[in-house]
Write a protein that holds these residues in place. Sequence first.
Motif, PDB file in Angstrom:
ATOM      1  N   GLU A 104       0.838  -1.205   0.000  1.00  0.00           N
ATOM      2  CA  GLU A 104       0.000   0.000   0.000  1.00  0.00           C
ATOM      3  C   GLU A 104       0.871   1.254   0.000  1.00  0.00           C
ATOM      4  O   GLU A 104       0.610   2.214  -0.715  1.00  0.00           O
ATOM      5  N   LEU A 105       1.944   1.238   0.816  1.00  0.00           N
ATOM      6  CA  LEU A 105       2.851   2.379   0.874  1.00  0.00           C
ATOM      7  C   LEU A 105       3.551   2.580  -0.467  1.00  0.00           C
ATOM      8  O   LEU A 105       3.660   3.703  -0.959  1.00  0.00           O
ATOM      9  N   SER A 163       0.964   4.002  -2.988  1.00  0.00           N
ATOM     10  CA  SER A 163       0.630   5.407  -2.737  1.00  0.00           C
ATOM     11  C   SER A 163       1.814   6.318  -3.065  1.00  0.00           C
ATOM     12  O   SER A 163       1.624   7.420  -3.585  1.00  0.00           O
ATOM     13  N   THR A 164       3.019   5.870  -2.781  1.00  0.00           N
ATOM     14  CA  THR A 164       4.203   6.672  -3.093  1.00  0.00           C
ATOM     15  C   THR A 164       4.360   6.812  -4.605  1.00  0.00           C
ATOM     16  O   THR A 164       4.631   7.903  -5.109  1.00  0.00           O
ATOM     17  N   GLN A 211       2.020   6.671  -6.850  1.00  0.00           N
ATOM     18  CA  GLN A 211       0.960   7.563  -7.318  1.00  0.00           C
ATOM     19  C   GLN A 211       1.304   9.020  -7.009  1.00  0.00           C
ATOM     20  O   GLN A 211       1.119   9.901  -7.842  1.00  0.00           O
ATOM     21  N   ARG A 212       1.819   9.251  -5.825  1.00  0.00           N
ATOM     22  CA  ARG A 212       2.172  10.608  -5.402  1.00  0.00           C
ATOM     23  C   ARG A 212       3.294  11.183  -6.264  1.00  0.00           C
ATOM     24  O   ARG A 212       3.279  12.359  -6.617  1.00  0.00           O
ATOM     25  N   GLN A 272       8.908  12.238   2.347  1.00  0.00           N
ATOM     26  CA  GLN A 272       8.028  11.141   2.767  1.00  0.00           C
ATOM     27  C   GLN A 272       8.789  10.129   3.605  1.00  0.00           C
ATOM     28  O   GLN A 272       8.280   9.616   4.594  1.00  0.00           O
TER      29      GLN A 272
END
Length: 178
Positions: free
Chosen positions: A56-57, A60-61, A63-64, A81
């Motif tokens: 998940e991390l 999300s990273t 995508q960010r 981050q």
Amino acid sequence: SKPQAHPPPDEDSFSRGGSNSTLGMNFIVKNQQKIKRLRRKAQEVLSKIPPWATSELLASTKQRLKAFNTTETRLSALRGQNAVNQTEQETWNILFESMALGGPHDQQVVEMKLFEALDRRKAHYVEQHSKEAGDKAAIEEASMLVPGPVGDIALHQCFLLGQFDVGMKVVEEFYNRD
């Protein structure tokens, strides 16, 4: 004067093994070799992902980071981050909390909490990697070298946060000094 376009090769040149066919085959072979190397490298990288880097991390990273245009801004965002992720680690929080509370009377509680966290980390790591290698002692020792988000290990955290006595006890308890 327009540049002359080369006529497309006819089918006979491919079947006869003409120069276009040889170049095409070399190109295909080189690309296949490159893809195999990239796959091996990706598998190697994935096998080394530390436990704190959950899927998940990572998603999300990824995508960010798509929102940033340049490599420099992506790296800056990633460093920021990672610094946040570092402060969310259990060992970091225990040591940081002890700094806030202060006082020698709390030192034993800090050591107990930290050692429990390191024991849990070690047990989790051994459980994950015991199938790969049979040497439990080596796996336990490796568990203490798994880096956090900014490359730090629990031992680094002790000294970075000024917990020198705790750091020395961590060395005595968790690191092979032979």
